[in-house]
Design a protein around this motif. Sequence first.
Motif, PDB file in Angstrom:
ATOM      1  N   SER A 102      11.725   3.010   4.154  1.00  0.00           N
ATOM      2  CA  SER A 102      12.516   2.457   3.265  1.00  0.00           C
ATOM      3  C   SER A 102      12.338   4.207   2.640  1.00  0.00           C
ATOM      4  N   TYR A 103      12.992   5.313   1.258  1.00  0.00           N
ATOM      5  CA  TYR A 103      12.713   6.432   0.876  1.00  0.00           C
ATOM      6  C   TYR A 103      11.969   6.963  -0.309  1.00  0.00           C
ATOM      7  N   PRO A 104      11.487   7.467  -0.572  1.00  0.00           N
ATOM      8  CA  PRO A 104      10.920   8.079  -2.131  1.00  0.00           C
ATOM      9  C   PRO A 104      11.881   8.549  -2.837  1.00  0.00           C
ATOM     10  N   CYS A 105      12.287   8.387  -4.271  1.00  0.00           N
ATOM     11  CA  CYS A 105      13.324   8.610  -5.370  1.00  0.00           C
ATOM     12  C   CYS A 105      11.820   8.710  -6.757  1.00  0.00           C
ATOM     13  N   ALA A 106      12.068   9.759  -6.742  1.00  0.00           N
ATOM     14  CA  ALA A 106      11.140  10.498  -7.857  1.00  0.00           C
ATOM     15  C   ALA A 106      12.407  10.635  -8.804  1.00  0.00           C
ATOM     16  N   SER A 107      12.016  10.454 -10.214  1.00  0.00           N
ATOM     17  CA  SER A 107      12.280  10.104 -11.714  1.00  0.00           C
ATOM     18  C   SER A 107      11.273  10.659 -12.778  1.00  0.00           C
ATOM     19  N   ILE A 108      12.321  11.727 -13.513  1.00  0.00           N
ATOM     20  CA  ILE A 108      11.464  11.521 -14.652  1.00  0.00           C
ATOM     21  C   ILE A 108      12.173  11.030 -16.113  1.00  0.00           C
ATOM     22  N   GLU A 109      11.034   9.921 -16.515  1.00  0.00           N
ATOM     23  CA  GLU A 109      12.175   9.320 -17.648  1.00  0.00           C
ATOM     24  C   GLU A 109      12.014   9.371 -18.868  1.00  0.00           C
ATOM     25  N   ASP A 110      12.572   9.578 -19.577  1.00  0.00           N
ATOM     26  CA  ASP A 110      11.750   9.615 -21.348  1.00  0.00           C
ATOM     27  C   ASP A 110      12.471   8.388 -22.204  1.00  0.00           C
ATOM     28  N   ALA A 111      12.044   7.338 -22.264  1.00  0.00           N
ATOM     29  CA  ALA A 111      12.440   6.756 -23.692  1.00  0.00           C
ATOM     30  C   ALA A 111      13.631   7.306 -24.318  1.00  0.00           C
ATOM     31  N   SER A 112      12.888   8.363 -24.986  1.00  0.00           N
ATOM     32  CA  SER A 112      13.332   8.572 -26.705  1.00  0.00           C
ATOM     33  C   SER A 112      13.307  10.351 -26.578  1.00  0.00           C
ATOM     34  N   PRO A 113      13.917  10.487 -25.647  1.00  0.00           N
ATOM     35  CA  PRO A 113      13.961  11.931 -25.969  1.00  0.00           C
ATOM     36  C   PRO A 113      14.797  12.811 -26.771  1.00  0.00           C
ATOM     37  N   ALA A 114      14.024  14.430 -26.965  1.00  0.00           N
ATOM     38  CA  ALA A 114      14.403  14.744 -28.227  1.00  0.00           C
ATOM     39  C   ALA A 114      14.835  16.270 -28.149  1.00  0.00           C
ATOM     40  N   VAL A 115      15.583  16.992 -28.883  1.00  0.00           N
ATOM     41  CA  VAL A 115      16.068  18.443 -28.556  1.00  0.00           C
ATOM     42  C   VAL A 115      14.639  18.809 -28.912  1.00  0.00           C
ATOM     43  N   PRO A 116      14.227  19.740 -27.895  1.00  0.00           N
ATOM     44  CA  PRO A 116      12.830  20.831 -27.483  1.00  0.00           C
ATOM     45  C   PRO A 116      12.966  22.062 -29.353  1.00  0.00           C
ATOM     46  N   THR A 117      11.808  21.863 -29.707  1.00  0.00           N
ATOM     47  CA  THR A 117      11.786  22.477 -31.235  1.00  0.00           C
ATOM     48  C   THR A 117      12.278  24.035 -30.688  1.00  0.00           C
ATOM     49  N   GLN A 120       0.851  -1.046   0.119  1.00  0.00           N
ATOM     50  CA  GLN A 120       0.409   0.068   0.032  1.00  0.00           C
ATOM     51  C   GLN A 120       0.742   1.296   0.063  1.00  0.00           C
ATOM     52  N   ARG A 121       1.944   1.368   0.531  1.00  0.00           N
ATOM     53  CA  ARG A 121       2.884   2.740   0.810  1.00  0.00           C
ATOM     54  C   ARG A 121       3.863   2.949   0.104  1.00  0.00           C
ATOM     55  N   ALA A 122       4.362   1.982  -0.532  1.00  0.00           N
ATOM     56  CA  ALA A 122       5.469   1.967  -0.537  1.00  0.00           C
ATOM     57  C   ALA A 122       5.599   1.165  -2.272  1.00  0.00           C
ATOM     58  N   GLN A 123       4.738   1.035  -2.961  1.00  0.00           N
ATOM     59  CA  GLN A 123       4.635   1.049  -4.344  1.00  0.00           C
ATOM     60  C   GLN A 123       4.840   2.117  -5.241  1.00  0.00           C
ATOM     61  N   THR A 124       5.261   1.351  -6.263  1.00  0.00           N
ATOM     62  CA  THR A 124       6.362   2.365  -7.592  1.00  0.00           C
ATOM     63  C   THR A 124       4.933   2.726  -8.132  1.00  0.00           C
ATOM     64  N   VAL A 125       4.514   4.389  -8.435  1.00  0.00           N
ATOM     65  CA  VAL A 125       3.472   4.643  -8.478  1.00  0.00           C
ATOM     66  C   VAL A 125       3.998   5.840 -10.197  1.00  0.00           C
ATOM     67  N   THR A 126       3.271   5.623 -11.637  1.00  0.00           N
ATOM     68  CA  THR A 126       3.111   5.834 -12.754  1.00  0.00           C
ATOM     69  C   THR A 126       2.833   7.258 -13.311  1.00  0.00           C
ATOM     70  N   LYS A 127       3.508   7.974 -13.278  1.00  0.00           N
ATOM     71  CA  LYS A 127       1.908   8.886 -13.631  1.00  0.00           C
ATOM     72  C   LYS A 127       3.131   9.763 -15.230  1.00  0.00           C
ATOM     73  N   GLN A 128       1.874  10.396 -15.542  1.00  0.00           N
ATOM     74  CA  GLN A 128       2.328  10.417 -17.401  1.00  0.00           C
ATOM     75  C   GLN A 128       2.112  12.236 -17.196  1.00  0.00           C
ATOM     76  N   VAL A 129       3.461  13.350 -17.100  1.00  0.00           N
ATOM     77  CA  VAL A 129       2.781  14.303 -17.163  1.00  0.00           C
ATOM     78  C   VAL A 129       4.296  15.417 -18.834  1.00  0.00           C
ATOM     79  N   ASN A 130       3.908  15.983 -18.641  1.00  0.00           N
ATOM     80  CA  ASN A 130       4.206  16.874 -20.035  1.00  0.00           C
ATOM     81  C   ASN A 130       4.805  16.291 -21.064  1.00  0.00           C
ATOM     82  N   GLY A 131       4.142  14.944 -21.522  1.00  0.00           N
ATOM     83  CA  GLY A 131       4.492  14.120 -22.136  1.00  0.00           C
ATOM     84  C   GLY A 131       5.665  13.017 -21.688  1.00  0.00           C
TER      85      GLY A 131
END
Length: 476
Positions: free
Chosen positions: A453-468, A104-115
């Motif tokens: 345990s402690y929370p570790c937050a990551s922003i992940e992008d498998a297909s990064p690109a230079v912004p336009t 309940q309290r240490a599950q991995t949480v995944t969200k989509q944020v700004n693509g």
Amino acid sequence: MSVDQRIISRNPATNEPIWSGSLADDATIARAVSVATRAQRTWEATPLDARKDIIRAFADQVTTHSEDAARIISQDNGKPLWEARTEVKSLGNKVQAVFDAYDQRAQTVTKQVNGRQSVTRYRPHAVMAVLGPYNFPMSMPNSHVMPALLAGNTVIFKPSEKVPYAGEYYAQLWQQAGLPDGVLQVIHGDGDVAQKLIAHPQVNGVLFIGSRAAGVSIEKQLAGAPDKICALEMGGNSPLVIWDYDDVRLAVHIALQSGYISSGQRCSSARRLIVNATIAGEFIPALRQAVESIVVGDQFDTNPTPFMGPLVDYGAVRHFFDKYHAAVSAGAHVLVPAEPIPTLGDNFVSPGLIDVTGMPLPDEEIFGPLLQVSTVQTLAEAITQANATQFGLAAGIVTRERAQYEAFYQQTKAGIINWNQPLTGATTAAPFGGAKASGNYRSAGFLSVDYCSYPCASIEDASPAVPTMLPAGVVY
């Protein structure tokens, strides 16, 4: 400290030695931390389901060896065998609650944020020091050890120096369950050993259950180490209010269980009994008669079976009687005298009951079989007395009316507040910990996974690109 120094477990009923082991010296501590550090990397990488399988195997070992474990607890601590059996049973009962809490309290949480993908995962701290108490030499350390292992930490466990045999046997059950070498180690010693273990730079957390004095010492030692997680449970001076009831026998039962089980050597035991003056004429004589009937005896006696065994050692006996005689000298009226029982042994004492109505009381934890009774005229007065303590582990009220309970609950500060139930005992489905000077607001029980345990937050992008569109003021 030389390597040949020994620590000895003695049966509190007889003072006979029942086990001995090596005291930890500086080299022992350093070696244990080094082993734990190396083992932790592999243990963290072990899949969660595999770690759960080992924890289930531990529960199986507890079931298989339950009678041996109970007898060792009784021999080492002095509690009656029937009570030690309930402690052993709680070890296995903890498993599903720890799994549920972690899921309940240490599950991995995944969200989509700004693509992009935002992922929160929970990581172990690494090497945890667990410092155990003597009153529950297996179940209380287990409330730290099991969630710490589940989260991927390794653990160095220092049992109380009063009950090293039980701590050693507890760790053996984990070994027999298939826990890899180095994931759980036991070292033995007193407060000096604990201080050296805590101070080691590769120890990442300290999980403690014991006295306020020891807990404050740990907190001071860690004042300059904010990188070490610290969970403290430090006892109490807990109040039980007897306000009204339908059955005086039930009220007496709740008071006895709250004040005298484990010979009063539970951190959540009631120390102060606050009684409505309108029922005192019935309740106090009934309680007095019940206290006088308590059977004190060797932990393995069967005819009759004791409710109370000995205190853990003669130091505990001396400390108890110092506090008891101080209260009597200050004017407490003795209803049932607490007395040594030399015919049983040096560490046996009879339960005491004293009336302290109108007396100023030292705000301290008297760790032994004593209830201090005071009578009051109003519920407001009862609540004021209940809160007149620096501690805040447990509190409770016996009353027919929910409204009275809710008033007590709303105006009382404690980590455990019970209605028509003893203060002693706990459920694995709920937190266990205190407010105010009884802890540092890191509850064990169901919430113990939070400090493992402690929370570790990551922003992940498998297909990064230079912004336009590049940021203003840069060219690349």
